[in-house]
Design a protein around this motif. Structure first.
Motif, PDB file in Angstrom:
ATOM      1  N   THR A 116      31.251   3.297  27.972  1.00  0.00           N
ATOM      2  CA  THR A 116      31.463   3.898  29.356  1.00  0.00           C
ATOM      3  C   THR A 116      32.248   2.705  30.253  1.00  0.00           C
ATOM      4  O   THR A 116      32.574   2.614  31.359  1.00  0.00           O
ATOM      5  N   LYS A 117      31.709   1.442  29.658  1.00  0.00           N
ATOM      6  CA  LYS A 117      32.364   0.188  30.400  1.00  0.00           C
ATOM      7  C   LYS A 117      33.779  -0.051  29.752  1.00  0.00           C
ATOM      8  O   LYS A 117      34.368  -1.414  30.144  1.00  0.00           O
ATOM      9  N   GLU A 118      34.508   0.680  29.058  1.00  0.00           N
ATOM     10  CA  GLU A 118      35.752   0.789  28.318  1.00  0.00           C
ATOM     11  C   GLU A 118      36.040  -0.950  27.804  1.00  0.00           C
ATOM     12  O   GLU A 118      36.784  -1.525  28.172  1.00  0.00           O
ATOM     13  N   PRO A 119      35.503  -1.378  26.629  1.00  0.00           N
ATOM     14  CA  PRO A 119      35.549  -2.424  25.980  1.00  0.00           C
ATOM     15  C   PRO A 119      36.861  -2.245  25.352  1.00  0.00           C
ATOM     16  O   PRO A 119      37.327  -1.023  25.064  1.00  0.00           O
ATOM     17  N   LYS A 120      37.648  -3.189  24.884  1.00  0.00           N
ATOM     18  CA  LYS A 120      38.810  -3.413  24.026  1.00  0.00           C
ATOM     19  C   LYS A 120      38.455  -2.700  22.902  1.00  0.00           C
ATOM     20  O   LYS A 120      39.235  -1.893  21.955  1.00  0.00           O
ATOM     21  N   SER A 121      37.275  -3.113  21.922  1.00  0.00           N
ATOM     22  CA  SER A 121      37.000  -2.552  20.792  1.00  0.00           C
ATOM     23  C   SER A 121      35.328  -2.651  20.932  1.00  0.00           C
ATOM     24  O   SER A 121      34.613  -3.700  21.734  1.00  0.00           O
ATOM     25  N   LEU A 122      34.502  -1.757  20.351  1.00  0.00           N
ATOM     26  CA  LEU A 122      33.169  -1.968  20.197  1.00  0.00           C
ATOM     27  C   LEU A 122      32.701  -1.718  18.741  1.00  0.00           C
ATOM     28  O   LEU A 122      32.891  -0.468  18.146  1.00  0.00           O
ATOM     29  N   LYS A 123      32.195  -2.988  18.104  1.00  0.00           N
ATOM     30  CA  LYS A 123      31.612  -2.480  16.775  1.00  0.00           C
ATOM     31  C   LYS A 123      30.225  -3.068  16.739  1.00  0.00           C
ATOM     32  O   LYS A 123      29.478  -3.744  17.784  1.00  0.00           O
ATOM     33  N   VAL A 124      29.280  -2.662  15.419  1.00  0.00           N
ATOM     34  CA  VAL A 124      27.949  -2.862  15.456  1.00  0.00           C
ATOM     35  C   VAL A 124      27.802  -3.809  14.232  1.00  0.00           C
ATOM     36  O   VAL A 124      28.385  -3.573  13.055  1.00  0.00           O
ATOM     37  N   CYS A 125      26.954  -4.709  14.345  1.00  0.00           N
ATOM     38  CA  CYS A 125      26.479  -5.440  13.190  1.00  0.00           C
ATOM     39  C   CYS A 125      25.092  -5.523  13.105  1.00  0.00           C
ATOM     40  O   CYS A 125      24.132  -5.855  13.862  1.00  0.00           O
ATOM     41  N   VAL A 126      24.492  -5.045  12.045  1.00  0.00           N
ATOM     42  CA  VAL A 126      23.126  -4.902  11.698  1.00  0.00           C
ATOM     43  C   VAL A 126      22.557  -5.633  10.432  1.00  0.00           C
ATOM     44  O   VAL A 126      23.549  -5.659   9.324  1.00  0.00           O
ATOM     45  N   ALA A 127      21.575  -6.622  10.395  1.00  0.00           N
ATOM     46  CA  ALA A 127      21.199  -7.107   9.261  1.00  0.00           C
ATOM     47  C   ALA A 127      20.676  -6.098   8.240  1.00  0.00           C
ATOM     48  O   ALA A 127      20.911  -6.408   6.882  1.00  0.00           O
ATOM     49  N   PHE A 128      19.842  -5.065   8.758  1.00  0.00           N
ATOM     50  CA  PHE A 128      19.311  -4.188   7.571  1.00  0.00           C
ATOM     51  C   PHE A 128      19.387  -2.794   8.108  1.00  0.00           C
ATOM     52  O   PHE A 128      19.413  -2.421   9.361  1.00  0.00           O
ATOM     53  N   ASP A 129      19.514  -1.892   7.093  1.00  0.00           N
ATOM     54  CA  ASP A 129      19.915  -0.647   7.167  1.00  0.00           C
ATOM     55  C   ASP A 129      18.960   0.166   6.322  1.00  0.00           C
ATOM     56  O   ASP A 129      18.871  -0.003   4.843  1.00  0.00           O
ATOM     57  N   LYS A 130      18.438   1.451   6.929  1.00  0.00           N
ATOM     58  CA  LYS A 130      17.308   2.308   6.155  1.00  0.00           C
ATOM     59  C   LYS A 130      18.274   3.620   6.202  1.00  0.00           C
ATOM     60  O   LYS A 130      17.852   4.622   6.946  1.00  0.00           O
ATOM     61  N   PRO A 131      19.127   3.831   5.644  1.00  0.00           N
ATOM     62  CA  PRO A 131      20.002   5.060   5.702  1.00  0.00           C
ATOM     63  C   PRO A 131      19.298   6.311   5.418  1.00  0.00           C
ATOM     64  O   PRO A 131      19.707   7.535   6.021  1.00  0.00           O
ATOM     65  N   ASP A 132      18.268   6.191   4.581  1.00  0.00           N
ATOM     66  CA  ASP A 132      17.260   7.368   4.322  1.00  0.00           C
ATOM     67  C   ASP A 132      16.924   8.065   5.449  1.00  0.00           C
ATOM     68  O   ASP A 132      16.153   9.311   5.495  1.00  0.00           O
ATOM     69  N   ARG A 133      16.457   7.373   6.567  1.00  0.00           N
ATOM     70  CA  ARG A 133      16.052   7.764   7.758  1.00  0.00           C
ATOM     71  C   ARG A 133      16.735   8.013   8.878  1.00  0.00           C
ATOM     72  O   ARG A 133      16.227   8.497   9.895  1.00  0.00           O
ATOM     73  N   ARG A 134      18.064   8.442   8.473  1.00  0.00           N
ATOM     74  CA  ARG A 134      18.925   8.567   9.758  1.00  0.00           C
ATOM     75  C   ARG A 134      18.788   9.895  10.080  1.00  0.00           C
ATOM     76  O   ARG A 134      18.705  11.011   9.525  1.00  0.00           O
ATOM     77  N   LYS A 135      18.720   9.945  11.713  1.00  0.00           N
ATOM     78  CA  LYS A 135      18.698  11.163  12.544  1.00  0.00           C
ATOM     79  C   LYS A 135      20.280  11.546  13.052  1.00  0.00           C
ATOM     80  O   LYS A 135      20.238  12.512  13.658  1.00  0.00           O
ATOM     81  N   THR A 136      21.107  10.615  13.169  1.00  0.00           N
ATOM     82  CA  THR A 136      22.339  10.711  13.780  1.00  0.00           C
ATOM     83  C   THR A 136      23.523  10.355  12.818  1.00  0.00           C
ATOM     84  O   THR A 136      23.097   9.778  11.824  1.00  0.00           O
TER      85      THR A 136
END
Ligand code: IMP
Ligand code: MG
Length: 179
Positions: A116-136
């Protein structure tokens, strides 16, 4: 259920290599562009400190604090902004740095809010990912390591506020097993 500190899942050495790999990819992608790196407190502070020192683009840092409500080791999906950003991200390249993506609810809520703040781009970096538990649907753009469905601590991640200062990633294990 009570949990106790268990075995090492990821050694400090492996974490260092993972962070170097991520920094290389991010540096290549952004080139000479200025980048606003937004760390999500508190879990990301050690990871972010390591990551930004290896980045080649110009970096401006900021932090946000959000709270995901947990019952024991399971997220309830309720996210509250405790501390907002200070920097104006409008028209800027923004990289959110988070410790771990689990259900994905924290990150999907945050992304929606920052868009909603209209950045030029928005990306996400995570150290760890638990894909088995995703709800979205959310996928991070940069993922350090995929891990199994375990509750981990160390390298900034906590259990009830503790163990953030451990250099390795360890697993929290149920105390005493089945009763
Ligand atoms: P999500 O909203 O379920 O994706 O949860 C993300 C947040 O929950 C992270 O930023 C962490 O603070 C916390 N979290 C999720 N899994 C773990 C874990 O295994 N160890 C420590 N914190 C975790
Ligand atoms: Mg967190």
């Amino acid at each position: 259920m009570a949990y106790v500190l268990g075995r090492v899942l990821i050694s400090k050495d492996k974490i260092d290599k993972m962070v170097a790999g991520l920094a290389e990819r991010i540096s290549r992608d952004y080139g000479e562009e200025e980048l606003i790196v937004v760390g999500i407190l508190k879990g990301s502070f050690i990871f972010m400190a390591d990551l930004i020192r290896l980045l080649r683009p110009q970096v401006i840092i900021d932090f946000m604090s959000v709270s995901s409500y947990y019952e024991n080791t399971r997220s309830t999906g309720i996210v509250k902004i405790i501390k907002d950003m200070d920097v104006n991200i409008n028209g800027k390249h923004v990289l959110i740095v988070e410790d771990i993506v689990d259900s994905g609810l924290t990150l999907s809520n945050l992304k929606e809010l920052l868009m909603t703040k209209e950045p030029k781009s928005l990306k996400v970096c995570v150290a760890f990912d638990k894909p088995d538990r995703r709800k979205t649907e959310i996928e991070a753009d940069y993922v350090g390591m995929i891990i199994p469905d375990e509750f981990i601590v160390g390298y900034g991640l906590d259990y009830a506020g503790k163990y953030r200062n451990l250099s390795d990633i360890r697993i929290m294990e149920p105390d005493g097993g089945i009763k």
